[in-house]
Scaffold this active site. Sequence first.
Site, PDB file in Angstrom:
ATOM      1  N   GLU A 123      -6.215 -26.545   4.565  1.00 33.37           N
ATOM      2  CA  GLU A 123      -4.954 -26.462   3.808  1.00 33.37           C
ATOM      3  C   GLU A 123      -4.262 -25.154   4.172  1.00 33.37           C
ATOM      4  OE1 GLU A 123      -6.376 -26.112  -0.197  1.00 33.37           O
ATOM      5  OE2 GLU A 123      -7.112 -28.167  -0.281  1.00 33.37           O
ATOM      6  N   LYS A 125      -2.758 -21.594   3.692  1.00 35.80           N
ATOM      7  CA  LYS A 125      -2.996 -20.560   2.675  1.00 35.80           C
ATOM      8  C   LYS A 125      -1.641 -20.020   2.244  1.00 35.80           C
ATOM      9  CE  LYS A 125      -5.826 -16.513   1.720  1.00 35.80           C
ATOM     10  NZ  LYS A 125      -4.802 -15.697   1.103  1.00 35.80           N
ATOM     11  N   ASP A 127       1.199 -17.956   0.567  1.00 33.01           N
ATOM     12  CA  ASP A 127       1.273 -16.533   0.254  1.00 33.01           C
ATOM     13  C   ASP A 127       2.052 -16.332  -1.037  1.00 33.01           C
ATOM     14  OD1 ASP A 127       0.666 -13.964   0.616  1.00 33.01           O
ATOM     15  OD2 ASP A 127       2.057 -13.595   2.263  1.00 33.01           O
ATOM     16  N   TYR A 234      -4.298 -26.615  -5.810  1.00 33.71           N
ATOM     17  CA  TYR A 234      -5.282 -26.777  -4.749  1.00 33.71           C
ATOM     18  C   TYR A 234      -6.738 -26.688  -5.211  1.00 33.71           C
ATOM     19  CZ  TYR A 234      -4.636 -21.693  -4.776  1.00 33.71           C
ATOM     20  OH  TYR A 234      -4.507 -20.391  -5.153  1.00 33.71           O
ATOM     21  N   LYS A 321      -7.384 -16.194   8.768  1.00 32.60           N
ATOM     22  CA  LYS A 321      -6.133 -15.431   8.699  1.00 32.60           C
ATOM     23  C   LYS A 321      -5.380 -15.479  10.029  1.00 32.60           C
ATOM     24  CE  LYS A 321      -5.739 -13.530   4.693  1.00 32.60           C
ATOM     25  NZ  LYS A 321      -5.841 -12.166   4.507  1.00 32.60           N
ATOM     26  N   CYS A 415      13.474  20.480   5.083  1.00 34.56           N
ATOM     27  CA  CYS A 415      13.652  19.246   4.329  1.00 34.56           C
ATOM     28  C   CYS A 415      15.091  18.759   4.527  1.00 34.56           C
ATOM     29  CB  CYS A 415      13.381  19.509   2.855  1.00 34.56           C
ATOM     30  SG  CYS A 415      13.847  18.124   1.802  1.00 34.56           S
ATOM     31  N   CYS A 418      16.900  19.058   0.696  1.00 27.39           N
ATOM     32  CA  CYS A 418      17.179  20.324  -0.011  1.00 27.39           C
ATOM     33  C   CYS A 418      17.183  21.518   0.935  1.00 27.39           C
ATOM     34  CB  CYS A 418      16.186  20.533  -1.147  1.00 27.39           C
ATOM     35  SG  CYS A 418      14.535  20.994  -0.580  1.00 27.39           S
ATOM     36  N   CYS A 433       7.829  19.335   2.227  1.00 27.00           N
ATOM     37  CA  CYS A 433       8.949  20.152   1.780  1.00 27.00           C
ATOM     38  C   CYS A 433       8.426  21.122   0.726  1.00 27.00           C
ATOM     39  CB  CYS A 433      10.018  19.235   1.191  1.00 27.00           C
ATOM     40  SG  CYS A 433      11.137  20.052   0.059  1.00 27.00           S
ATOM     41  N   CYS A 439      14.071  20.373  -5.085  1.00 28.92           N
ATOM     42  CA  CYS A 439      14.337  19.309  -4.116  1.00 28.92           C
ATOM     43  C   CYS A 439      14.709  18.018  -4.844  1.00 28.92           C
ATOM     44  CB  CYS A 439      13.134  19.064  -3.215  1.00 28.92           C
ATOM     45  SG  CYS A 439      13.441  17.739  -2.034  1.00 28.92           S
TER      46      CYS A 439
HETATM   47  S1  IVH Z   1      -8.829 -21.874  -2.891  1.00 32.41           S
HETATM   48  C1  IVH Z   1     -12.548 -20.858  -5.085  1.00 32.41           C
HETATM   49  N1  IVH Z   1      -6.763 -22.742  -1.515  1.00 32.41           N
HETATM   50  O1  IVH Z   1      -5.757 -17.199  -1.549  1.00 32.41           O
HETATM   51  C2  IVH Z   1     -11.408 -20.945  -4.140  1.00 32.41           C
HETATM   52  N2  IVH Z   1      -6.722 -20.506  -2.299  1.00 32.41           N
HETATM   53  O2  IVH Z   1      -7.523 -15.036  -0.689  1.00 32.41           O
HETATM   54  C3  IVH Z   1     -10.161 -20.441  -4.699  1.00 32.41           C
HETATM   55  N3  IVH Z   1      -4.645 -19.307  -1.768  1.00 32.41           N
HETATM   56  O3  IVH Z   1      -6.929 -16.317  -4.732  1.00 32.41           O
HETATM   57  C4  IVH Z   1      -9.056 -20.398  -3.790  1.00 32.41           C
HETATM   58  N4  IVH Z   1      -3.638 -20.955  -0.732  1.00 32.41           N
HETATM   59  O4  IVH Z   1      -4.491 -17.148  -4.500  1.00 32.41           O
HETATM   60  C5  IVH Z   1      -7.319 -21.703  -2.162  1.00 32.41           C
HETATM   61  N5  IVH Z   1      -4.984 -23.668  -0.323  1.00 32.41           N
HETATM   62  C6  IVH Z   1      -5.535 -22.645  -0.973  1.00 32.41           C
HETATM   63  C7  IVH Z   1      -4.860 -21.402  -1.110  1.00 32.41           C
HETATM   64  C8  IVH Z   1      -5.508 -20.347  -1.774  1.00 32.41           C
HETATM   65  C9  IVH Z   1      -3.540 -19.696  -1.145  1.00 32.41           C
HETATM   66  C10 IVH Z   1      -4.851 -17.939  -2.328  1.00 32.41           C
HETATM   67  C11 IVH Z   1      -5.413 -17.896  -3.732  1.00 32.41           C
HETATM   68  C12 IVH Z   1      -6.681 -17.132  -3.625  1.00 32.41           C
HETATM   69  C13 IVH Z   1      -6.453 -16.323  -2.384  1.00 32.41           C
HETATM   70  C14 IVH Z   1      -7.754 -15.871  -1.760  1.00 32.41           C
END
Ligand code: IVH
Length: 691
Positions: A123, A125, A127, A234, A321, A415, A418, A433, A439
């Site tokens: 899935e 991730k 942000d 999720y 990541k 600086c 000032c 400074c 300042c």
């Molecule tokens: S699962 C026990 N699924 O990423 C598992 N987290 O770095 C709980 N996040 O705290 C998280 N997309 O805020 C999960 N598809 C996804 C996610 C996700 C974003 C975030 C979430 C978590 C953080 C961890």
Amino acid sequence: MNSLFDLEQEDARVRHDALSKEIRRHDALYYQNDAPEISDAEYDKLRQELEALEAKHPELIHAESPTQKVGAAPSKGFKKVRHAVPMLSLSNVFSEEDVSDFLTRIRKFLSLSETDPLEILAEPKIDGLSCSLRYENRELVMAATRGDGAEGEDITANVKTIGDVPQSLPSNAPDILEVRGEIYMGRAAFEQLNKRQEEEGKNVFANPRNAAAGSVRQLNSEITAGRELGFFGYALGEVSVSIGETQKEVREKLKSWGFTESEHYFCVSLAEVMDVYEDILEKRPDLEYEIDGIVYKVNRLDYQERLGFVARSPRWATAHKFPAEQAITRLTAIDIQVGRTGALTPVARLEPVTVCGVVVSNATLHNEDEIKRKDIRIGDLVVIQRAGDVIPQVVKVLDDRRDGSEKEFEVVEECPICHSLAIREEGEAVRRCTGGLICEAQAVERLKHFVSRLAFDIEGLGDKIIKDFWECELVRSPVDIFTLEERNKDTLTPIRAKEGWGDLSEKNLFESINDRREIEFNRFIYALGIRQIGEATAKMLAARYGNLEVLREAMIEAQSHESEAYQALIDIDGIGAAMADDLIGFFAEDHNLEVLDGLAQQITIKPFERQQIAESPVTGKTVVFTGKLVQFSRQEAKAKAEVLGAKVAGSVSKKTDYVVAGEDSGSKLKKAQELGVTVLNEDEWLELIKG
Ligand code: IVH
């Protein structure tokens, strides 16, 4: 045409929800943003429809309905809520090899052979910020932030304004259901919000995640309602009955109950997982929301159960990541910014360039050595990078693209604000400074820090407003913020001449200032902006000294390095001599004490409340940890001891009650033995705290 009165119960509820939300949004646009989107007549029509609907279906009337509200009474802070099931975070992986290790570890743990299938659901991730939604009897009763995982903040009123969050669930949903997911702000909404903030002289948000977090942390949910937020579900927290056997089934169920789901991909091998990763990475810039990686989850829930957790993350999931995004642009100038402690930081001004959906026009250069090391010249083409939340950085210069017109950066010895001498002390990377109180830049930065989120958190006192107030000479010290209203009307006149300032902004501002006349002691210490005293140290000091009077007296006594107060200060684990000097220095200045006295007239500081379970065998005892601990980290040991009411010191003295010695304990162990202090090994310590 269907008349209103033909609406069935269910339809009426849906319409009621939609109307309420719409009205709240228009209220926020009208009251908070001064930017109505519809005419008064159209607005009245919406309200009339809502009133008629409630007249016909009185069961739909509830406290949150716009018909029940006159204006908006902002609540005081957020209530804390304990999560029924802890909210965890995820471990990270960065390469194919890491992913392969992750899969191998799982197979090994579950004793799967190479031919046994292991399904993975990938899935995006998202942000944003995680949120737990609790439904009881199919009604949304609580929405909470993650907080520290065990305890979060009650943001129910705000979350109810988010369109993607169902207020109630259909009859086939369980009696108790907690849905976890991410609140986020889409790119378009983010751009629009920042444009609006800028026009109103408020702070712009650095990225969509901060904007989403800032929006749900509003004390007045009408402001949240005016922000366009989304929610993807999720994961699950507490559930009264199982709703599926796999992650995929859970997602499908959630979708059928009205939750929005991000896309997901089903994989059965490392190769498939990596294909998905590459695929999403490519699509990333075109997505309507920001993502910072891919989450891989073991699909079968019975496997998840068996795999369990390590520390704070599940063994059955990990986050892959994305690498930092890079781009090439031209560096047009190097400006110097002056921080609240006088540090001069060079900042690169860039020709604006889009890095993964966000326009970047500045990057930090840290300090002058960094500029020299990377040989950065004005006019250079540079590679910049943006990773997650961090400030964009200059990675390197494309020196083969120089044409000779580039100019070297000249070290600034005064600086820029000032004009006091700026000096770099022996062994220091930073130039400072020396202007101190005279300042202006430092003073303004200190004020900005004072009202910032982790300090007094005064909504509406953005960077620009602080600067305007400073220029009008209305706010020159923190005390002035709290006397603004009483000096009101006439004296505020100069600010009224500033663009974007009106009666409404004034009223809102006074409201948010008055909301903050009570503050926790640790936030207060942090707000003072004493050099080196960050959020964590402020908390430590608050826990140790309890209230301002005690801290102030101790710091004054500690001016003598021979005093007990000094010894006690540097004995605190995590406070070194340099930090102690900065602290003592702050309380040694009369003008700082004057500010403290002035603030005491205006605000109430809540004494620090210790998070303590109960009296424990180590309550009030002083403990020193030394050597290598194997069963837990030093950090964990310290946190645990503090929760149990013990003081953790960094050095051994007559006052030490216990020294907990791990492997290779050196001088501290020796000193303890000399002084006859009780020495425990890890197991003995654990036995002791078990009570
Ligand atoms: S699962 C026990 N699924 O990423 C598992 N987290 O770095 C709980 N996040 O705290 C998280 N997309 O805020 C999960 N598809 C996804 C996610 C996700 C974003 C975030 C979430 C978590 C953080 C961890």
